[in-house]
Motif scaffolding. Structure first.
Motif, mmCIF file in Angstrom:
data_model
loop_
_atom_site.group_PDB
_atom_site.id
_atom_site.type_symbol
_atom_site.label_atom_id
_atom_site.label_comp_id
_atom_site.label_asym_id
_atom_site.label_seq_id
_atom_site.Cartn_x
_atom_site.Cartn_y
_atom_site.Cartn_z
ATOM 1 N N ILE A 90 0.852 -1.189 0.000
ATOM 2 C CA ILE A 90 0.000 0.000 0.000
ATOM 3 C C ILE A 90 0.886 1.238 0.000
ATOM 4 C CG2 ILE A 90 -1.940 -1.139 1.149
ATOM 5 C CD1 ILE A 90 -1.152 0.309 3.743
ATOM 6 N N ASN A 91 0.287 2.340 -0.354
ATOM 7 C CA ASN A 91 0.975 3.618 -0.330
ATOM 8 C C ASN A 91 0.280 4.483 0.714
ATOM 9 O OD1 ASN A 91 1.574 6.457 -1.003
ATOM 10 N ND2 ASN A 91 2.697 5.547 -2.705
ATOM 11 N N ALA A 92 1.036 5.014 1.643
ATOM 12 C CA ALA A 92 0.452 5.795 2.738
ATOM 13 C C ALA A 92 -0.273 7.043 2.241
ATOM 14 C CB ALA A 92 1.526 6.175 3.752
ATOM 15 N N VAL A 93 0.093 7.531 1.078
ATOM 16 C CA VAL A 93 -0.573 8.714 0.531
ATOM 17 C C VAL A 93 -2.006 8.368 0.124
ATOM 18 C CG1 VAL A 93 -0.542 10.393 -1.366
ATOM 19 C CG2 VAL A 93 1.599 9.714 -0.262
ATOM 20 N N LEU A 94 -2.215 7.160 -0.363
ATOM 21 C CA LEU A 94 -3.518 6.766 -0.903
ATOM 22 C C LEU A 94 -4.357 5.930 0.057
ATOM 23 C CD1 LEU A 94 -2.246 5.714 -4.439
ATOM 24 C CD2 LEU A 94 -3.283 7.896 -3.783
ATOM 25 N N SER A 95 -3.739 5.387 1.089
ATOM 26 C CA SER A 95 -4.435 4.479 1.989
ATOM 27 C C SER A 95 -5.161 5.242 3.082
ATOM 28 C CB SER A 95 -3.431 3.512 2.614
ATOM 29 O OG SER A 95 -4.095 2.512 3.341
ATOM 30 N N ASN A 96 -5.975 4.494 3.844
ATOM 31 C CA ASN A 96 -6.695 5.106 4.957
ATOM 32 C C ASN A 96 -6.842 4.085 6.083
ATOM 33 O OD1 ASN A 96 -8.946 3.406 4.346
ATOM 34 N ND2 ASN A 96 -9.583 4.866 2.788
ATOM 35 N N VAL A 97 -7.404 4.498 7.192
ATOM 36 C CA VAL A 97 -7.535 3.640 8.366
ATOM 37 C C VAL A 97 -8.397 2.422 8.066
ATOM 38 C CG1 VAL A 97 -8.462 3.519 10.711
ATOM 39 C CG2 VAL A 97 -7.062 5.468 10.031
ATOM 40 N N ALA A 98 -9.485 2.602 7.326
ATOM 41 C CA ALA A 98 -10.374 1.474 7.022
ATOM 42 C C ALA A 98 -9.632 0.386 6.242
ATOM 43 C CB ALA A 98 -11.584 1.962 6.236
ATOM 44 N N LEU A 122 5.811 5.602 4.223
ATOM 45 C CA LEU A 122 5.317 5.394 5.590
ATOM 46 C C LEU A 122 5.290 6.687 6.400
ATOM 47 C CD1 LEU A 122 4.382 3.496 7.857
ATOM 48 C CD2 LEU A 122 6.795 3.010 8.327
ATOM 49 N N HIS A 123 6.219 7.584 6.136
ATOM 50 C CA HIS A 123 6.272 8.853 6.870
ATOM 51 C C HIS A 123 5.012 9.697 6.663
ATOM 52 C CE1 HIS A 123 7.824 9.839 2.856
ATOM 53 N NE2 HIS A 123 7.321 11.047 3.078
ATOM 54 N N ARG A 124 4.213 9.382 5.648
ATOM 55 C CA ARG A 124 2.995 10.142 5.380
ATOM 56 C C ARG A 124 1.819 9.707 6.256
ATOM 57 N NH1 ARG A 124 3.162 13.053 0.431
ATOM 58 N NH2 ARG A 124 1.168 13.838 1.158
ATOM 59 N N PHE A 125 1.932 8.527 6.905
ATOM 60 C CA PHE A 125 0.907 8.138 7.867
ATOM 61 C C PHE A 125 1.031 9.016 9.096
ATOM 62 C CE2 PHE A 125 -0.090 3.378 6.905
ATOM 63 C CZ PHE A 125 -1.102 3.751 6.046
ATOM 64 N N ASN A 126 -0.088 9.454 9.648
ATOM 65 C CA ASN A 126 -0.042 10.241 10.869
ATOM 66 C C ASN A 126 0.233 9.313 12.067
ATOM 67 O OD1 ASN A 126 -2.537 9.158 11.859
ATOM 68 N ND2 ASN A 126 -3.676 10.664 10.657
ATOM 69 N N LYS A 127 0.408 9.898 13.230
ATOM 70 C CA LYS A 127 0.745 9.132 14.427
ATOM 71 C C LYS A 127 -0.299 8.059 14.728
ATOM 72 C CE LYS A 127 1.834 9.757 19.351
ATOM 73 N NZ LYS A 127 1.228 8.517 19.731
ATOM 74 N N GLN A 129 -2.345 6.520 12.666
ATOM 75 C CA GLN A 129 -2.258 5.441 11.681
ATOM 76 C C GLN A 129 -1.052 4.548 11.971
ATOM 77 O OE1 GLN A 129 -2.454 8.340 8.469
ATOM 78 N NE2 GLN A 129 -4.090 7.117 7.525
ATOM 79 N N GLN A 130 0.069 5.154 12.336
ATOM 80 C CA GLN A 130 1.254 4.366 12.681
ATOM 81 C C GLN A 130 1.007 3.561 13.960
ATOM 82 O OE1 GLN A 130 5.068 6.416 12.444
ATOM 83 N NE2 GLN A 130 4.226 7.853 10.959
ATOM 84 N N ASP A 131 0.327 4.171 14.936
ATOM 85 C CA ASP A 131 -0.010 3.463 16.177
ATOM 86 C C ASP A 131 -0.864 2.231 15.904
ATOM 87 O OD1 ASP A 131 1.339 5.059 18.023
ATOM 88 O OD2 ASP A 131 -0.382 6.379 18.363
ATOM 89 N N LEU A 132 -1.724 2.310 14.916
ATOM 90 C CA LEU A 132 -2.603 1.198 14.563
ATOM 91 C C LEU A 132 -1.809 -0.057 14.182
ATOM 92 C CD1 LEU A 132 -5.613 0.495 14.169
ATOM 93 C CD2 LEU A 132 -5.377 1.282 11.811
ATOM 94 N N LEU A 133 -0.617 0.121 13.675
ATOM 95 C CA LEU A 133 0.228 -1.003 13.257
ATOM 96 C C LEU A 133 0.870 -1.743 14.434
ATOM 97 C CD1 LEU A 133 2.067 0.851 10.383
ATOM 98 C CD2 LEU A 133 0.386 -0.970 10.082
ATOM 99 N N LEU A 134 1.076 -1.038 15.543
ATOM 100 C CA LEU A 134 1.866 -1.574 16.655
ATOM 101 C C LEU A 134 1.415 -2.934 17.192
ATOM 102 C CD1 LEU A 134 2.856 1.565 18.726
ATOM 103 C CD2 LEU A 134 4.369 -0.051 17.583
ATOM 104 N N PHE A 154 12.801 11.114 12.655
ATOM 105 C CA PHE A 154 11.984 12.321 12.759
ATOM 106 C C PHE A 154 10.537 12.118 12.316
ATOM 107 C CE2 PHE A 154 16.319 14.119 11.996
ATOM 108 C CZ PHE A 154 16.491 14.659 13.259
ATOM 109 N N TYR A 155 10.270 11.097 11.506
ATOM 110 C CA TYR A 155 8.953 10.969 10.887
ATOM 111 C C TYR A 155 8.186 9.694 11.240
ATOM 112 C CZ TYR A 155 10.185 15.006 8.089
ATOM 113 O OH TYR A 155 10.534 16.265 7.697
ATOM 114 N N ILE A 156 8.867 8.716 11.791
ATOM 115 C CA ILE A 156 8.218 7.457 12.170
ATOM 116 C C ILE A 156 8.170 7.423 13.695
ATOM 117 C CG2 ILE A 156 8.237 4.940 11.932
ATOM 118 C CD1 ILE A 156 8.093 6.505 9.234
ATOM 119 N N ILE A 157 7.053 6.978 14.254
ATOM 120 C CA ILE A 157 6.918 6.995 15.715
ATOM 121 C C ILE A 157 7.980 6.090 16.350
ATOM 122 C CG2 ILE A 157 4.465 7.626 15.688
ATOM 123 C CD1 ILE A 157 3.826 4.656 16.307
#
Length: 176
Positions: A90-98, A122-127, A129-134, A154-157
């Motif tokens: 997937i591309n973080a620019v085009l993807s979403n939480v759903a 991946l840096h384009r996902f907000n915090k 969205q990145q937290d959702l992966l954990l 600087f850009y990945i949690i």
């Protein structure tokens, strides 16, 4: 109009699959094994960490950081192929939480598929969205491979960075 465009993308003899000759040249020429990858010798030479991780098939998450066109996507697809894993890109620019939730649910419900989730930009996902992966990274439901052109520090949690092997890719030379 859209139907005729879609129909032109499919070869009637391919059982409804996209015609591979219509893929961009870069996609058709993409390396399919580690041996075919050009450049990045600092990562690929014998005895280095990345080949060891792939050969042993014992890795969790990987973060690839480097300029556009250096091979981040290629590395991800080759790793998935060489470890016989299910590859979802997937591309973080085009993807979403759903979409992300659906992918994670699918990986959880089919652990034997050994899902490699490749997230470009991946840096384009907000915090959030990145937290959702954990949870799925920590449980091993997915093996995350993230690609970014920005310094992950600087850009990945921090929790994702701390659970990943980080590899810096270099731009390819004109000779390569």
């Amino acid at each position: 109009m859209a139907d005729s465009f879609q129909a032109s993308l499919f070869n009637s003899d391919s059982g409804g699959q996209a015609d591979p000759t219509r893929k961009p040249l870069a996609a058709r020429m993409r390396p399919r094994t580690m041996v075919e990858i050009i450049g990045q010798t600092h990562l690929l030479k014998e005895g280095t960490l990345l080949p060891k991780l792939i050969q042993s098939d014992r890795f969790g998450s990987l973060l690839f950081w480097g300029p556009p066109g250096c091979g981040k996507t290629t590395f991800a697809s080759v790793i998935a192929q060489e470890t016989h894993s299910r590859f979802i890109q997937i591309n973080a620019v085009l993807s979403n939480v759903a979409e992300l939730k659906q992918i994670l649910l699918s990986a959880r419900s089919n652990p034997s598929a050994r899902t490699v989730l490749f997230i470009d930009e991946l840096h384009r996902f907000n915090k959030a969205q990145q937290d959702l992966l954990l949870p799925d990274v920590e449980e091993g439901n997915i093996r995350l491979i993230g690609a970014t052109t920005h310094n992950p520090g600087f850009y990945i949690i921090p929790p994702l960075v701390s659970r990943s092997h980080l590899f810096k890719l270099e731009g390819l030379t004109a000779e390569q």
